[in-house]
Write a protein that holds these residues in place. Structure first.
Motif, PDB file in Angstrom:
ATOM      1  N   TYR A 136      25.924  21.673  57.149  1.00  0.00           N
ATOM      2  CA  TYR A 136      25.472  21.974  58.508  1.00  0.00           C
ATOM      3  C   TYR A 136      23.949  22.103  58.568  1.00  0.00           C
ATOM      4  O   TYR A 136      23.307  21.578  59.491  1.00  0.00           O
ATOM      5  CB  TYR A 136      26.121  23.277  58.992  1.00  0.00           C
ATOM      6  CG  TYR A 136      25.524  23.807  60.267  1.00  0.00           C
ATOM      7  CD1 TYR A 136      25.835  23.231  61.495  1.00  0.00           C
ATOM      8  CD2 TYR A 136      24.618  24.871  60.240  1.00  0.00           C
ATOM      9  CE1 TYR A 136      25.267  23.711  62.664  1.00  0.00           C
ATOM     10  CE2 TYR A 136      24.053  25.354  61.409  1.00  0.00           C
ATOM     11  CZ  TYR A 136      24.385  24.776  62.615  1.00  0.00           C
ATOM     12  OH  TYR A 136      23.814  25.236  63.777  1.00  0.00           O
ATOM     13  N   LEU A 137      23.350  22.776  57.583  1.00  0.00           N
ATOM     14  CA  LEU A 137      21.894  22.918  57.556  1.00  0.00           C
ATOM     15  C   LEU A 137      21.206  21.564  57.406  1.00  0.00           C
ATOM     16  O   LEU A 137      20.156  21.314  58.010  1.00  0.00           O
ATOM     17  CB  LEU A 137      21.476  23.847  56.421  1.00  0.00           C
ATOM     18  CG  LEU A 137      21.855  25.320  56.568  1.00  0.00           C
ATOM     19  CD1 LEU A 137      21.430  26.102  55.332  1.00  0.00           C
ATOM     20  CD2 LEU A 137      21.224  25.925  57.820  1.00  0.00           C
ATOM     21  N   MET A 138      21.818  20.684  56.605  1.00  0.00           N
ATOM     22  CA  MET A 138      21.258  19.342  56.443  1.00  0.00           C
ATOM     23  C   MET A 138      21.229  18.598  57.779  1.00  0.00           C
ATOM     24  O   MET A 138      20.219  17.994  58.160  1.00  0.00           O
ATOM     25  CB  MET A 138      22.072  18.551  55.434  1.00  0.00           C
ATOM     26  CG  MET A 138      21.555  17.133  55.190  1.00  0.00           C
ATOM     27  SD  MET A 138      22.814  15.962  54.635  1.00  0.00           S
ATOM     28  CE  MET A 138      23.749  15.698  56.158  1.00  0.00           C
ATOM     29  N   LEU A 139      22.346  18.645  58.506  1.00  0.00           N
ATOM     30  CA  LEU A 139      22.423  17.941  59.784  1.00  0.00           C
ATOM     31  C   LEU A 139      21.461  18.547  60.804  1.00  0.00           C
ATOM     32  O   LEU A 139      20.868  17.824  61.615  1.00  0.00           O
ATOM     33  CB  LEU A 139      23.854  17.992  60.318  1.00  0.00           C
ATOM     34  CG  LEU A 139      24.887  17.208  59.511  1.00  0.00           C
ATOM     35  CD1 LEU A 139      26.280  17.466  60.051  1.00  0.00           C
ATOM     36  CD2 LEU A 139      24.578  15.717  59.554  1.00  0.00           C
ATOM     37  N   LYS A 140      21.298  19.870  60.764  1.00  0.00           N
ATOM     38  CA  LYS A 140      20.383  20.531  61.693  1.00  0.00           C
ATOM     39  C   LYS A 140      18.939  20.097  61.438  1.00  0.00           C
ATOM     40  O   LYS A 140      18.205  19.746  62.375  1.00  0.00           O
ATOM     41  CB  LYS A 140      20.504  22.049  61.564  1.00  0.00           C
ATOM     42  CG  LYS A 140      19.569  22.830  62.490  1.00  0.00           C
ATOM     43  CD  LYS A 140      19.719  24.319  62.285  1.00  0.00           C
ATOM     44  CE  LYS A 140      18.745  25.079  63.195  1.00  0.00           C
ATOM     45  NZ  LYS A 140      17.328  24.739  62.915  1.00  0.00           N
ATOM     46  N   GLU A 141      18.513  20.119  60.172  1.00  0.00           N
ATOM     47  CA  GLU A 141      17.151  19.704  59.848  1.00  0.00           C
ATOM     48  C   GLU A 141      16.953  18.215  60.127  1.00  0.00           C
ATOM     49  O   GLU A 141      15.880  17.796  60.569  1.00  0.00           O
ATOM     50  CB  GLU A 141      16.847  20.007  58.385  1.00  0.00           C
ATOM     51  CG  GLU A 141      16.721  21.484  58.063  1.00  0.00           C
ATOM     52  CD  GLU A 141      15.564  22.144  58.789  1.00  0.00           C
ATOM     53  OE1 GLU A 141      14.572  21.454  59.110  1.00  0.00           O
ATOM     54  OE2 GLU A 141      15.640  23.357  59.055  1.00  0.00           O
ATOM     55  N   ASP A 142      17.989  17.431  59.878  1.00  0.00           N
ATOM     56  CA  ASP A 142      17.889  15.990  60.139  1.00  0.00           C
ATOM     57  C   ASP A 142      17.719  15.719  61.621  1.00  0.00           C
ATOM     58  O   ASP A 142      16.950  14.841  62.029  1.00  0.00           O
ATOM     59  CB  ASP A 142      19.142  15.288  59.609  1.00  0.00           C
ATOM     60  CG  ASP A 142      18.969  13.778  59.517  1.00  0.00           C
ATOM     61  OD1 ASP A 142      17.804  13.313  59.577  1.00  0.00           O
ATOM     62  OD2 ASP A 142      19.977  13.071  59.382  1.00  0.00           O
ATOM     63  N   SER A 143      18.431  16.483  62.461  1.00  0.00           N
ATOM     64  CA  SER A 143      18.294  16.291  63.913  1.00  0.00           C
ATOM     65  C   SER A 143      16.911  16.708  64.394  1.00  0.00           C
ATOM     66  O   SER A 143      16.310  16.043  65.251  1.00  0.00           O
ATOM     67  CB  SER A 143      19.370  17.095  64.647  1.00  0.00           C
ATOM     68  OG  SER A 143      19.220  18.475  64.398  1.00  0.00           O
ATOM     69  N   ASP A 144      16.368  17.810  63.832  1.00  0.00           N
ATOM     70  CA  ASP A 144      15.008  18.226  64.193  1.00  0.00           C
ATOM     71  C   ASP A 144      13.987  17.179  63.767  1.00  0.00           C
ATOM     72  O   ASP A 144      13.049  16.860  64.509  1.00  0.00           O
ATOM     73  CB  ASP A 144      14.673  19.572  63.534  1.00  0.00           C
ATOM     74  CG  ASP A 144      15.439  20.731  64.149  1.00  0.00           C
ATOM     75  OD1 ASP A 144      15.985  20.545  65.248  1.00  0.00           O
ATOM     76  OD2 ASP A 144      15.497  21.800  63.524  1.00  0.00           O
ATOM     77  N   ALA A 145      14.175  16.641  62.559  1.00  0.00           N
ATOM     78  CA  ALA A 145      13.253  15.611  62.057  1.00  0.00           C
ATOM     79  C   ALA A 145      13.321  14.355  62.908  1.00  0.00           C
ATOM     80  O   ALA A 145      12.290  13.725  63.192  1.00  0.00           O
ATOM     81  CB  ALA A 145      13.574  15.280  60.603  1.00  0.00           C
ATOM     82  N   ALA A 146      14.531  13.991  63.333  1.00  0.00           N
ATOM     83  CA  ALA A 146      14.680  12.779  64.154  1.00  0.00           C
ATOM     84  C   ALA A 146      13.972  12.934  65.497  1.00  0.00           C
ATOM     85  O   ALA A 146      13.328  11.992  65.980  1.00  0.00           O
ATOM     86  CB  ALA A 146      16.160  12.475  64.365  1.00  0.00           C
ATOM     87  N   ALA A 196       4.723  17.201  59.446  1.00  0.00           N
ATOM     88  CA  ALA A 196       5.866  17.924  60.005  1.00  0.00           C
ATOM     89  C   ALA A 196       7.190  17.163  59.850  1.00  0.00           C
ATOM     90  O   ALA A 196       8.173  17.732  59.344  1.00  0.00           O
ATOM     91  CB  ALA A 196       5.609  18.249  61.477  1.00  0.00           C
ATOM     92  N   PRO A 197       7.286  15.884  60.254  1.00  0.00           N
ATOM     93  CA  PRO A 197       8.570  15.191  60.062  1.00  0.00           C
ATOM     94  C   PRO A 197       8.965  15.062  58.603  1.00  0.00           C
ATOM     95  O   PRO A 197      10.139  15.213  58.260  1.00  0.00           O
ATOM     96  CB  PRO A 197       8.314  13.812  60.701  1.00  0.00           C
ATOM     97  CG  PRO A 197       7.181  14.019  61.641  1.00  0.00           C
ATOM     98  CD  PRO A 197       6.327  15.050  60.985  1.00  0.00           C
ATOM     99  N   THR A 198       7.978  14.797  57.734  1.00  0.00           N
ATOM    100  CA  THR A 198       8.273  14.677  56.304  1.00  0.00           C
ATOM    101  C   THR A 198       8.818  15.991  55.758  1.00  0.00           C
ATOM    102  O   THR A 198       9.745  16.005  54.929  1.00  0.00           O
ATOM    103  CB  THR A 198       7.005  14.273  55.532  1.00  0.00           C
ATOM    104  OG1 THR A 198       6.508  13.046  56.055  1.00  0.00           O
ATOM    105  CG2 THR A 198       7.300  14.100  54.056  1.00  0.00           C
TER     106      THR A 198
END
Length: 284
Positions: free
Chosen positions: A182-192, A150-152
């Motif tokens: 914006y989508l990059m930052l959103k996915e990055d925050s979910d992954a974090a 999931a994180p990957t």
């Protein structure tokens, strides 16, 4: 109790200074008896000149963002791979109890993060029914979730959006560049956030378990298997520190009164968390 005359005079003087300020200034500056006016001006002007971390208007995807994502993916995959290798070796060598505990600390956290990530996909789909992902994207997501990555998967999607944002920036299509940023930052925050769950449910217990096992082995008897255990322990250290540093960076997005954290600052954050974790393990 009554107020001291000196305190009353100081308070009256401070209120007088506040009343002399314009309405615009009074909303920015706060009267503080412990800080001089010049110090307050410098502090507030610094806040105003710095943009908030929540998708700043001037934010652009850089090479450092892509390097950051590649390192996040690599560290997570290596951490899981080393843990699986250690578990298989425990099974081959007949150390059943060690094998069971290692597998438990791999499977249970992985299931938790996978179910959480799947739930987030469903919520995003319900909240944005007009923005449907292609069928191929859903197939890849399902396969990755079945493999419990999931994180990957989240990091990979964030990397995909980062590359697209840079591509549209070269074409000078600002709206699409901004959209994918914006989508990059959103996915990055979910992954974090998923990585924080995973590091405390998997990396930390694995770290304690493998160190406890290695403590009862004479260094003279070390073999390739013990070397891989140390590698697994090292990756657990890195995963914990990296997850905390990433989460610390992303926590500042919804806080417009906080200064931005540069990537140099993130390196120091990572090293600081790493040294604290190493210090904690000395007390085991």
């Amino acid at each position: 109790m009554g107020e001291d005359s000196g305190d009353v005079m100081l308070r009256d003087e401070e209120e007088k200074k506040c009343s002399e300020m314009s309405p615009c200034d009074s909303t920015v500056f706060q009267c503080d008896s412990n800080i001089g006016n010049q110090d307050r001006e410098n502090k507030v002007s610094k806040r105003i000149s710095d943009e908030p971390d929540y998708v700043p208007s001037s934010y652009k995807v850089t090479r450092w963002d892509i390097i950051w994502l590649f390192f996040s993916i690599g560290s997570h995959v290596l951490d899981v791979a080393f843990d699986i290798y250690v578990a298989v070796n425990f099974y081959i060598t007949g150390k059943g109890q060690y094998f069971i505990w290692t597998v438990v600390f791999i499977v249970v956290p992985s299931l938790a993060t996978t179910l959480t990530s799947a739930r987030w996909y469903v919520v995003d789909y319900k909240n944005n029914p007009d923005k449907k992902s292609p069928l191929g994207t859903w197939i890849i997501r399902c396969l990755a979730l079945l493999l419990q990555l999931a994180p990957t998967l989240r990091y990979a999607e964030s990397l995909h959006y980062a590359i697209k944002s840079r591509r549209y920036r070269k074409r000078k299509e600002k709206e699409r560049e901004r959209h994918y940023c914006y989508l990059m930052l959103k996915e990055d925050s979910d992954a974090a956030l998923l990585r924080v769950f995973e590091c405390f449910l998997e990396s930390a217990p694995q770290l304690v378990l493998q160190l406890s096992i290695l403590m009862y082995i004479d260094p003279k008897d070390y073999s390739w298997h013990e070397s891989m255990q140390w590698a697994s322990t090292l990756m657990s250290f890195v995963s914990l520190a990296w997850a905390l540093a990433s989460y610390q960076r992303l926590l500042r997005y919804p806080q417009p009164n906080k200064d931005n954290i540069s990537y140099k600052g993130m390196v120091f954050q990572f090293l600081w968390h790493l040294m604290i974790i190493v210090r904690w393990t000395r007390f085991l």
